[in-house]
Design an enzyme around this catalytic site. Structure first.
Site, mmCIF file in Angstrom:
data_model
loop_
_atom_site.group_PDB
_atom_site.id
_atom_site.type_symbol
_atom_site.label_atom_id
_atom_site.label_comp_id
_atom_site.label_asym_id
_atom_site.label_seq_id
_atom_site.Cartn_x
_atom_site.Cartn_y
_atom_site.Cartn_z
ATOM 1 N N GLU A 205 0.804 -1.218 0.000
ATOM 2 C CA GLU A 205 0.000 0.000 0.000
ATOM 3 C C GLU A 205 0.839 1.271 0.000
ATOM 4 O O GLU A 205 0.335 2.362 0.258
ATOM 5 C CB GLU A 205 -0.964 -0.024 1.190
ATOM 6 N N LYS A 339 -15.702 -1.451 2.199
ATOM 7 C CA LYS A 339 -14.959 -1.946 1.040
ATOM 8 C C LYS A 339 -15.970 -2.489 0.033
ATOM 9 O O LYS A 339 -16.659 -3.474 0.312
ATOM 10 C CB LYS A 339 -13.982 -3.057 1.446
#
Length: 430
Positions: A205, A339
């Site tokens: 990330e 999400k």
């Protein structure tokens, strides 16, 4: 009304070099939408199913040709002729076609690609930004970012047990300034780590992934970086952690194994550890502090520090309204991570955000560790006035794409744009 005339899916690659699904939707009046589907590494066992081929001769079994075929051969013929503006009907039809509780037949990656691409096509046809199409005239709140600047756990090849250590520039007056503050702290952290002789390679990330003496050392080096950048911890910038404790929970012993520190903790000991960290450091948010099935642990954690710390359910709630409703009823956590690919459609995603807000829970719109250049979640965060977004560090284009989209949105909104900063944590007494 404008009918969908064509839906087409293809196999593409995500930020980890693994296949993912891209979908394009066309309408009779010239509307066009494209969406790319993300993928997680630390996935909750109750998430909607991401359909993979399992053919070891292609992409180590991670191909998505089955999901692509499900779009092109099953979903597309059924949705041709549907009104592109009727998102509820589009999503409901795909859920019906799948017929399973977790989208295991067609795959959440197939269904989500169509769901998002249809929304993009509808917005395009109307000449509206996606956030306006999805949220209406009152979509104006830019989210406070959670920036993952030290990666551990399943997101990095290092000895740090906790998955993410993040900064939140809550003291900024605008999103643009918040992004600048985060970038400056990120660069200061690289300098701090280099000065310690530590690795400054980045994880999935975009955060740094050094080997550290302990999880607590990750906190102290970030605090040093915040000060080095000229900001005040606990005022300008707060800390957040995604512990992802399901990744180091041993079901056979019922203990949490912090291998990097050589510790084996009971649930009560782990909760006490969090409480000590919160008392000692400016930590404002903890995600998945206990295993996804350790609801007693989550209740203990909520009762102990939930009044002053945002406790986010990711694997705990998996963007699922039934799971969230159970958590609300039992007084577990006070926030939900959103999400889109955990649940698989935009309508179900929006339902989860609405339920959270009505219960006084916060909602944090989130990326996945396997991302693409798709920036739909930036528009979703603004459309729902969610107030918070979690989309990685200040490196890797797959992360920066979301930040850049938020900069564009802030510019488009002009004087009506809001950035709430610390006020995003409206349910805390801290």
């Amino acid at each position: 009304m404008s009918m969908i005339t064509e839906i087409y899916a293809r196999e593409i690659l995500d930020s980890r070099g693994n296949p993912s699904v891209e979908v394009e939707v066309f309408t009779e009046d010239g509307g066009f939408g494209r969406a790319l589907v993300p993928s997680g590494a630390s996935t909750g066992e109750h998430e909607a199913v991401e359909l993979r081929d399992g053919d070891k001769s292609r992409y180590l079994g991670k191909g998505v040709l089955k999901a692509v075929a499900n779009v092109n051969d099953t979903i597309a013929p059924e949705l041709i002729g549907y009104d592109v503006f009727d998102q509820n009907a589009i999503d409901a039809k795909m859920i019906e076609l799948d017929g399973t509780p977790n989208k295991a037949k067609l795959g959440a990656n197939a269904i989500l690609g169509v769901s998002m691409a249809a929304a993009h096509a509808a917005a395009d046809e109307l000449g509206l930004p996606l956030y306006t199409y999805l949220g209406g005239f009152n979509a104006k709140t830019l989210p406070t970012p959670m920036m993952n600047i030290i990666n551990g756990g399943s997101h990095a090849d290092n000895n740090v047990d906790f998955q993410e250590f993040m900064i939140m520039p809550v003291g900024a007056p605008t999103f643009r300034e918040a992004l600048r503050m985060g970038a400056e702290v990120f660069h200061a952290l690289k300098s701090v780590l280099s000065g310690m002789g530590l690795n400054t390679a980045v994880g999935d990330e975009g955060g740094f992934a050094p080997n550290l003496k302990s999880n607590e050392e990750a906190i102290t080096v970030i605090l040093e970086a915040i000060e080095k950048a000229g900001y005040k911890p606990g005022e300008d910038v707060y800390l957040a952690m995604d512990v992802a404790s399901s990744e180091f929970y041993d079901k056979s012993t019922g203990k949490y194994e912090l291998a990097g520190e050589g510790k084996s903790l009971t649930t009560a000991e782990l909760v006490d550890f969090y409480a000590e960290l919160v008392d000692k450091y400016p930590i404002l948010s903890i995600e998945d502090g206990c295993d996804e099935n350790d609801w007693d642990g989550h209740k203990l954690l909520t009762d102990k520090i939930g009044h002053k710390v945002q406790l986010v359910g990711d694997d705990l709630f998996v963007t699922n309204t039934s799971k969230l409703a159970e958590g609300i009823e039992k007084g577990i956590a006070n926030s939900i991570l959103i999400k889109v690919n955990q649940i698989g459609t935009l309508t179900e995603t929006f339902d989860a955000i609405e339920m959270a807000k009505k219960a006084g829970y916060t909602a944090v719109v989130s990326h996945r560790s396997g991302e693409t250049e798709d920036a739909t979640i930036a528009d979703i965060a603004v459309a729902t006035n969610a107030g918070q977004i979690k989309t990685g560090s200040l490196s890797r284009t797959d992360r920066i794409a979301k930040y850049n989209q938020l900069l564009r949105i802030e510019d488009m909104l002009g004087d009506v744009a809001k950035y709430d900063g610390i006020k995003s944590f409206y349910n805390l007494k801290k």
